[in-house]
Design a protein around this motif. Structure first.
Motif, short mmCIF file in Angstrom:
data_model
loop_
_atom_site.label_atom_id
_atom_site.label_comp_id
_atom_site.label_asym_id
_atom_site.label_seq_id
_atom_site.Cartn_x
_atom_site.Cartn_y
_atom_site.Cartn_z
N TYR A 97 -4.11 -8.62 9.70
CA TYR A 97 -3.07 -9.52 10.20
C TYR A 97 -1.59 -8.95 9.76
O TYR A 97 -0.67 -8.79 9.97
N SER A 101 1.94 -8.45 11.34
CA SER A 101 2.49 -9.58 11.32
C SER A 101 3.96 -9.70 11.57
O SER A 101 4.71 -10.51 12.04
N VAL A 114 -7.19 -9.37 16.20
CA VAL A 114 -6.62 -9.56 14.75
C VAL A 114 -7.76 -9.66 13.72
O VAL A 114 -8.44 -10.61 13.96
#
Length: 359
Positions: A97, A101, A114
Protein backbone atom coordinates in the motif's frame (compact mmCIF):
# COMPACT_ATOMS: atom_id res chain seq x y z
CA UNK A 1 -12.43 -32.54 -21.37
CA UNK A 2 -12.50 -35.34 -23.95
CA UNK A 3 -9.61 -37.74 -24.40
CA UNK A 4 -6.74 -36.90 -26.80
CA UNK A 5 -5.13 -39.43 -29.08
CA UNK A 6 -1.83 -39.31 -30.95
CA UNK A 7 -3.73 -39.07 -34.20
CA UNK A 8 -5.40 -35.85 -33.13
CA UNK A 9 -1.97 -34.11 -33.22
CA UNK A 10 -2.18 -30.36 -33.19
CA UNK A 11 -5.90 -30.41 -32.38
CA UNK A 12 -5.08 -31.90 -28.98
CA UNK A 13 -2.58 -29.14 -28.25
CA UNK A 14 -5.08 -26.46 -29.26
CA UNK A 15 -7.78 -27.98 -27.04
CA UNK A 16 -5.41 -28.10 -24.06
CA UNK A 17 -4.30 -24.49 -24.56
CA UNK A 18 -7.89 -23.30 -24.92
CA UNK A 19 -8.86 -25.17 -21.74
CA UNK A 20 -5.99 -23.57 -19.81
CA UNK A 21 -6.93 -20.13 -21.13
CA UNK A 22 -10.54 -20.70 -20.12
CA UNK A 23 -9.53 -21.77 -16.60
CA UNK A 24 -7.34 -18.70 -16.22
CA UNK A 25 -10.13 -16.45 -17.45
CA UNK A 26 -12.54 -18.04 -15.01
CA UNK A 27 -10.10 -17.55 -12.15
CA UNK A 28 -9.65 -13.89 -13.03
CA UNK A 29 -13.39 -13.44 -13.37
CA UNK A 30 -14.03 -15.05 -10.00
CA UNK A 31 -11.39 -12.99 -8.17
CA UNK A 32 -10.78 -9.52 -9.61
CA UNK A 33 -8.40 -8.57 -6.79
CA UNK A 34 -6.74 -9.66 -3.56
CA UNK A 35 -6.70 -7.43 -0.48
CA UNK A 36 -4.15 -8.51 2.13
CA UNK A 37 -3.79 -7.55 5.79
CA UNK A 38 -1.52 -8.92 8.49
CA UNK A 39 2.07 -9.32 9.55
CA UNK A 40 5.47 -10.25 8.11
CA UNK A 41 4.22 -13.52 6.63
CA UNK A 42 2.32 -11.39 4.10
CA UNK A 43 4.35 -8.14 3.98
CA UNK A 44 5.67 -7.48 0.47
CA UNK A 45 7.47 -4.25 1.29
CA UNK A 46 5.32 -1.91 3.39
CA UNK A 47 7.92 -1.78 6.15
CA UNK A 48 10.48 -0.53 3.63
CA UNK A 49 8.69 2.82 3.88
CA UNK A 50 8.74 3.03 7.69
CA UNK A 51 11.70 5.29 8.39
CA UNK A 52 12.32 4.30 12.01
CA UNK A 53 11.35 0.63 11.90
CA UNK A 54 13.96 -2.02 12.61
CA UNK A 55 11.64 -4.73 11.28
CA UNK A 56 12.71 -4.72 7.65
CA UNK A 57 13.86 -7.25 5.08
CA UNK A 58 14.94 -4.99 2.21
CA UNK A 59 18.56 -6.15 2.29
CA UNK A 60 20.50 -9.34 1.49
CA UNK A 61 20.27 -12.22 1.86
CA UNK A 62 16.49 -11.89 1.76
CA UNK A 63 15.13 -12.37 -1.74
CA UNK A 64 18.04 -14.49 -2.91
CA UNK A 65 15.59 -16.81 -4.72
CA UNK A 66 13.10 -14.11 -5.71
CA UNK A 67 13.07 -13.24 -9.44
CA UNK A 68 16.14 -11.09 -10.01
CA UNK A 69 17.72 -12.29 -6.76
CA UNK A 70 17.15 -8.97 -5.00
CA UNK A 71 15.51 -8.20 -1.63
CA UNK A 72 12.04 -6.69 -1.86
CA UNK A 73 10.99 -6.39 1.75
CA UNK A 74 9.61 -9.93 1.89
CA UNK A 75 10.80 -11.84 4.95
CA UNK A 76 11.77 -14.78 2.80
CA UNK A 77 14.38 -16.14 0.45
CA UNK A 78 11.78 -15.88 -2.34
CA UNK A 79 8.03 -15.68 -2.74
CA UNK A 80 5.75 -15.47 0.28
CA UNK A 81 2.36 -17.16 0.52
CA UNK A 82 0.42 -14.19 -0.90
CA UNK A 83 2.50 -14.32 -4.08
CA UNK A 84 1.74 -18.01 -4.48
CA UNK A 85 -2.01 -17.52 -3.98
CA UNK A 86 -1.99 -14.79 -6.62
CA UNK A 87 -0.10 -17.02 -9.06
CA UNK A 88 -2.58 -19.86 -8.46
CA UNK A 89 -5.54 -17.55 -9.08
CA UNK A 90 -4.01 -15.89 -12.13
CA UNK A 91 -4.04 -12.38 -10.68
CA UNK A 92 -1.16 -10.00 -9.87
CA UNK A 93 0.35 -10.21 -6.40
CA UNK A 94 -0.94 -6.97 -4.84
CA UNK A 95 1.65 -4.21 -4.27
CA UNK A 96 2.47 -2.76 -0.85
CA UNK A 97 0.00 0.00 0.00
CA UNK A 98 2.71 2.49 0.90
CA UNK A 99 4.18 2.18 -2.60
CA UNK A 100 0.91 3.42 -4.17
CA UNK A 101 -0.71 5.42 -1.36
CA UNK A 102 0.03 8.71 -3.11
CA UNK A 103 -2.10 7.72 -6.09
CA UNK A 104 -5.26 9.81 -6.60
CA UNK A 105 -8.57 8.59 -5.20
CA UNK A 106 -9.83 7.70 -8.67
CA UNK A 107 -6.76 5.66 -9.60
CA UNK A 108 -7.47 2.23 -11.08
CA UNK A 109 -4.47 0.78 -9.21
CA UNK A 110 -6.65 0.02 -6.19
CA UNK A 111 -8.94 -2.12 -8.33
CA UNK A 112 -6.15 -4.65 -8.83
CA UNK A 113 -5.70 -5.37 -5.13
CA UNK A 114 -3.55 -3.93 -2.36
CA UNK A 115 -1.30 -5.43 0.31
CA UNK A 116 -1.53 -3.63 3.68
CA UNK A 117 0.45 -6.18 5.72
CA UNK A 118 3.28 -4.96 7.93
CA UNK A 119 6.06 -7.00 9.51
CA UNK A 120 5.67 -7.02 13.28
CA UNK A 121 1.94 -6.27 13.37
CA UNK A 122 -0.27 -8.06 15.84
CA UNK A 123 -3.90 -8.23 16.85
CA UNK A 124 -3.01 -5.87 19.70
CA UNK A 125 -2.00 -2.30 18.85
CA UNK A 126 0.72 -2.58 21.51
CA UNK A 127 2.53 -5.38 19.67
CA UNK A 128 5.79 -3.94 18.27
CA UNK A 129 4.44 -0.44 18.83
CA UNK A 130 5.97 2.20 16.51
CA UNK A 131 7.87 -0.48 14.56
CA UNK A 132 5.05 -1.46 12.21
CA UNK A 133 1.64 -0.53 10.87
CA UNK A 134 -0.75 -1.91 13.47
CA UNK A 135 -3.56 -4.19 12.37
CA UNK A 136 -6.14 -1.59 13.42
CA UNK A 137 -4.37 1.06 11.35
CA UNK A 138 -4.26 -1.30 8.38
CA UNK A 139 -8.03 -1.77 8.66
CA UNK A 140 -9.38 1.55 9.87
CA UNK A 141 -6.75 3.74 8.24
CA UNK A 142 -5.16 2.36 5.08
CA UNK A 143 -7.84 -0.08 3.91
CA UNK A 144 -10.61 2.36 4.84
CA UNK A 145 -9.00 4.95 2.55
CA UNK A 146 -8.85 2.43 -0.30
CA UNK A 147 -12.47 1.49 0.39
CA UNK A 148 -13.47 5.13 0.03
CA UNK A 149 -11.42 5.42 -3.18
CA UNK A 150 -13.24 2.42 -4.64
CA UNK A 151 -16.61 3.89 -3.71
CA UNK A 152 -15.66 7.17 -5.34
CA UNK A 153 -14.48 5.47 -8.51
CA UNK A 154 -17.10 2.74 -8.89
CA UNK A 155 -20.01 4.15 -6.93
CA UNK A 156 -21.34 2.49 -3.79
CA UNK A 157 -23.08 -0.47 -5.55
CA UNK A 158 -20.09 -1.02 -7.85
CA UNK A 159 -17.57 -0.98 -5.01
CA UNK A 160 -19.71 -3.37 -2.99
CA UNK A 161 -19.91 -5.81 -5.92
CA UNK A 162 -16.17 -5.55 -6.61
CA UNK A 163 -15.20 -6.24 -3.00
CA UNK A 164 -17.72 -9.09 -2.68
CA UNK A 165 -15.97 -10.88 -5.57
CA UNK A 166 -12.47 -10.10 -4.30
CA UNK A 167 -10.46 -12.31 -1.97
CA UNK A 168 -9.41 -10.93 1.40
CA UNK A 169 -6.40 -12.53 3.05
CA UNK A 170 -5.56 -12.13 6.75
CA UNK A 171 -2.50 -13.46 8.57
CA UNK A 172 -2.21 -12.12 12.12
CA UNK A 173 -1.64 -13.14 15.74
CA UNK A 174 1.79 -14.74 15.80
CA UNK A 175 3.64 -11.61 16.91
CA UNK A 176 1.32 -11.16 19.88
CA UNK A 177 2.36 -14.59 21.13
CA UNK A 178 6.06 -14.14 20.36
CA UNK A 179 6.15 -10.81 22.20
CA UNK A 180 4.41 -12.34 25.18
CA UNK A 181 6.98 -15.13 25.32
CA UNK A 182 9.94 -12.77 24.98
CA UNK A 183 8.52 -10.54 27.72
CA UNK A 184 7.14 -13.40 29.81
CA UNK A 185 8.64 -12.39 33.19
CA UNK A 186 6.73 -9.11 32.94
CA UNK A 187 3.60 -10.20 31.08
CA UNK A 188 2.92 -13.13 33.40
CA UNK A 189 2.72 -10.72 36.35
CA UNK A 190 -0.06 -8.82 34.62
CA UNK A 191 -2.21 -11.52 32.99
CA UNK A 192 -2.31 -15.26 32.55
CA UNK A 193 -1.71 -16.68 29.09
CA UNK A 194 -5.36 -17.70 28.85
CA UNK A 195 -6.38 -14.12 29.63
CA UNK A 196 -4.02 -12.84 26.95
CA UNK A 197 -5.56 -15.13 24.34
CA UNK A 198 -9.08 -14.17 25.46
CA UNK A 199 -8.30 -10.47 25.06
CA UNK A 200 -6.81 -11.10 21.61
CA UNK A 201 -9.92 -13.06 20.64
CA UNK A 202 -12.23 -10.17 21.60
CA UNK A 203 -10.10 -7.68 19.69
CA UNK A 204 -9.93 -9.90 16.62
CA UNK A 205 -13.70 -10.26 16.66
CA UNK A 206 -14.10 -6.49 16.44
CA UNK A 207 -11.51 -6.25 13.68
CA UNK A 208 -13.13 -8.95 11.54
CA UNK A 209 -16.54 -7.30 11.93
CA UNK A 210 -15.06 -3.98 10.80
CA UNK A 211 -13.65 -5.64 7.69
CA UNK A 212 -17.06 -7.15 6.99
CA UNK A 213 -18.68 -3.73 7.38
CA UNK A 214 -16.14 -2.43 4.84
CA UNK A 215 -17.02 -4.97 2.19
CA UNK A 216 -15.15 -8.20 2.99
CA UNK A 217 -17.23 -11.19 1.90
CA UNK A 218 -14.65 -13.86 0.97
CA UNK A 219 -11.84 -14.42 3.46
CA UNK A 220 -8.82 -16.69 3.55
CA UNK A 221 -7.59 -16.67 7.16
CA UNK A 222 -4.12 -18.04 7.86
CA UNK A 223 -3.90 -19.73 11.24
CA UNK A 224 -0.88 -19.21 13.45
CA UNK A 225 2.04 -21.58 12.90
CA UNK A 226 3.49 -23.77 15.70
CA UNK A 227 5.60 -20.89 16.98
CA UNK A 228 7.18 -23.00 19.69
CA UNK A 229 9.04 -24.89 16.97
CA UNK A 230 10.62 -21.91 15.20
CA UNK A 231 14.38 -21.40 15.78
CA UNK A 232 13.88 -18.21 17.82
CA UNK A 233 11.66 -19.85 20.42
CA UNK A 234 13.56 -23.17 20.40
CA UNK A 235 16.68 -21.24 21.29
CA UNK A 236 14.98 -19.95 24.47
CA UNK A 237 14.21 -23.51 25.54
CA UNK A 238 17.08 -25.19 27.47
CA UNK A 239 16.35 -28.46 25.64
CA UNK A 240 16.25 -26.73 22.20
CA UNK A 241 13.01 -28.58 21.54
CA UNK A 242 9.63 -27.11 20.60
CA UNK A 243 8.20 -24.92 23.33
CA UNK A 244 4.90 -26.40 24.50
CA UNK A 245 3.58 -23.15 25.99
CA UNK A 246 4.03 -21.24 22.73
CA UNK A 247 2.32 -23.97 20.73
CA UNK A 248 -0.49 -24.06 23.28
CA UNK A 249 -1.13 -20.34 22.87
CA UNK A 250 -1.05 -20.64 19.07
CA UNK A 251 -3.57 -23.48 19.19
CA UNK A 252 -5.84 -21.56 21.57
CA UNK A 253 -5.90 -18.49 19.34
CA UNK A 254 -6.43 -20.62 16.24
CA UNK A 255 -9.39 -22.36 17.91
CA UNK A 256 -10.81 -18.98 18.85
CA UNK A 257 -10.47 -17.75 15.26
CA UNK A 258 -12.31 -20.83 13.96
CA UNK A 259 -15.26 -20.17 16.29
CA UNK A 260 -15.25 -16.47 15.44
CA UNK A 261 -15.37 -17.10 11.69
CA UNK A 262 -18.02 -19.77 12.04
CA UNK A 263 -20.19 -17.37 14.04
CA UNK A 264 -19.67 -14.65 11.44
CA UNK A 265 -20.80 -16.94 8.63
CA UNK A 266 -23.95 -17.83 10.60
CA UNK A 267 -24.69 -14.18 11.36
CA UNK A 268 -23.89 -13.02 7.82
CA UNK A 269 -25.05 -15.56 5.21
CA UNK A 270 -23.21 -13.66 2.45
CA UNK A 271 -19.87 -14.16 4.22
CA UNK A 272 -17.76 -17.19 3.29
CA UNK A 273 -14.31 -18.15 4.49
CA UNK A 274 -11.46 -20.61 4.45
CA UNK A 275 -9.41 -21.24 7.58
CA UNK A 276 -5.99 -22.78 7.14
CA UNK A 277 -4.70 -24.68 10.16
CA UNK A 278 -1.04 -23.85 9.61
CA UNK A 279 0.01 -25.35 12.92
CA UNK A 280 -1.36 -28.82 12.22
CA UNK A 281 -0.21 -28.70 8.60
CA UNK A 282 3.36 -27.94 9.65
CA UNK A 283 3.49 -30.51 12.43
CA UNK A 284 1.80 -33.35 10.55
CA UNK A 285 2.27 -32.83 6.84
CA UNK A 286 5.61 -31.15 6.20
CA UNK A 287 8.89 -33.04 6.42
CA UNK A 288 12.36 -31.57 6.00
CA UNK A 289 15.94 -32.58 6.53
CA UNK A 290 16.49 -29.52 8.74
CA UNK A 291 13.68 -28.31 11.03
CA UNK A 292 15.55 -26.82 13.98
CA UNK A 293 18.04 -24.42 12.42
CA UNK A 294 17.33 -21.34 10.32
CA UNK A 295 18.85 -21.19 6.87
CA UNK A 296 20.00 -17.58 7.27
CA UNK A 297 21.23 -16.06 10.53
CA UNK A 298 23.96 -16.07 13.13
CA UNK A 299 24.82 -18.02 16.25
CA UNK A 300 23.66 -21.43 17.40
CA UNK A 301 21.27 -22.85 14.78
CA UNK A 302 21.35 -19.41 13.09
CA UNK A 303 18.75 -18.44 15.68
CA UNK A 304 20.19 -15.24 17.14
CA UNK A 305 19.07 -12.61 14.60
CA UNK A 306 16.92 -12.09 11.53
CA UNK A 307 18.67 -12.64 8.21
CA UNK A 308 21.05 -9.78 7.41
CA UNK A 309 24.02 -9.04 5.11
CA UNK A 310 26.32 -10.26 7.91
CA UNK A 311 24.54 -13.61 8.17
CA UNK A 312 25.64 -16.95 6.83
CA UNK A 313 23.05 -18.82 4.79
CA UNK A 314 22.51 -22.37 3.60
CA UNK A 315 22.93 -23.52 0.01
CA UNK A 316 20.26 -26.26 0.14
CA UNK A 317 17.31 -24.00 0.92
CA UNK A 318 14.73 -26.54 -0.21
CA UNK A 319 15.85 -28.78 2.65
CA UNK A 320 15.18 -26.17 5.35
CA UNK A 321 11.82 -25.47 6.95
CA UNK A 322 12.86 -22.01 8.19
CA UNK A 323 14.53 -19.22 6.29
CA UNK A 324 15.31 -17.11 9.37
CA UNK A 325 14.54 -17.22 13.08
CA UNK A 326 10.78 -17.33 12.55
CA UNK A 327 9.84 -17.16 8.84
CA UNK A 328 9.51 -20.20 6.56
CA UNK A 329 11.47 -20.79 3.37
CA UNK A 330 9.76 -20.45 0.02
CA UNK A 331 9.86 -24.25 -0.23
CA UNK A 332 7.85 -24.55 2.99
CA UNK A 333 5.33 -21.97 1.85
CA UNK A 334 4.89 -23.75 -1.48
CA UNK A 335 3.98 -26.98 0.28
CA UNK A 336 1.62 -25.26 2.70
CA UNK A 337 -0.18 -23.31 -0.01
CA UNK A 338 -0.65 -26.45 -2.08
CA UNK A 339 -2.63 -27.84 0.87
CA UNK A 340 -4.49 -24.55 1.41
CA UNK A 341 -5.42 -24.22 -2.25
CA UNK A 342 -6.91 -27.65 -2.94
CA UNK A 343 -6.67 -29.59 0.33
CA UNK A 344 -9.46 -30.59 2.67
CA UNK A 345 -10.55 -30.62 6.31
CA UNK A 346 -9.21 -30.66 8.93
CA UNK A 347 -6.20 -28.77 7.51
CA UNK A 348 -8.28 -26.29 5.51
CA UNK A 349 -12.00 -25.78 6.13
CA UNK A 350 -14.88 -25.38 5.54
CA UNK A 351 -13.56 -24.66 2.03
CA UNK A 352 -10.15 -24.58 0.44
CA UNK A 353 -9.01 -21.51 -1.51
CA UNK A 354 -10.07 -22.98 -4.84
CA UNK A 355 -13.60 -23.69 -3.58
CA UNK A 356 -13.80 -20.31 -1.86
CA UNK A 357 -12.91 -18.39 -4.99
CA UNK A 358 -15.16 -20.41 -7.26
CA UNK A 359 -18.26 -19.85 -5.13
Amino acid sequence: MGSCTLSSGGVCVVVVLLSLACCLTCARGAVPAIYVLGDSQADVGNNNYLLHSLLKANFPHNGIDYPGGKPTGRFSNGYNFVDLIAISLGVPSPPPYLSISSKPMNSSVYLKGVNFASGGAGVSNLTNLAQCISFDEQIEGDYHRVHEALRKQLGIPGAKAHLAKSLFVVAIGGNDIINDLLLSPVSELLRSRDEIVSNLENTLKRQMQTLYDLGMRRLFFVGIAPLGCCPLIRELNPTKECDAQANYMATRLNDAAVVLLRDMSETHPDFTYSFFDTSTAVLQSIRYKEVKAACCGLGDNNAMFLCSPASVYCDNRTSYMFWDVVHPTQATVEKLMKIAFDGSAPLVSPKNIKQLTES
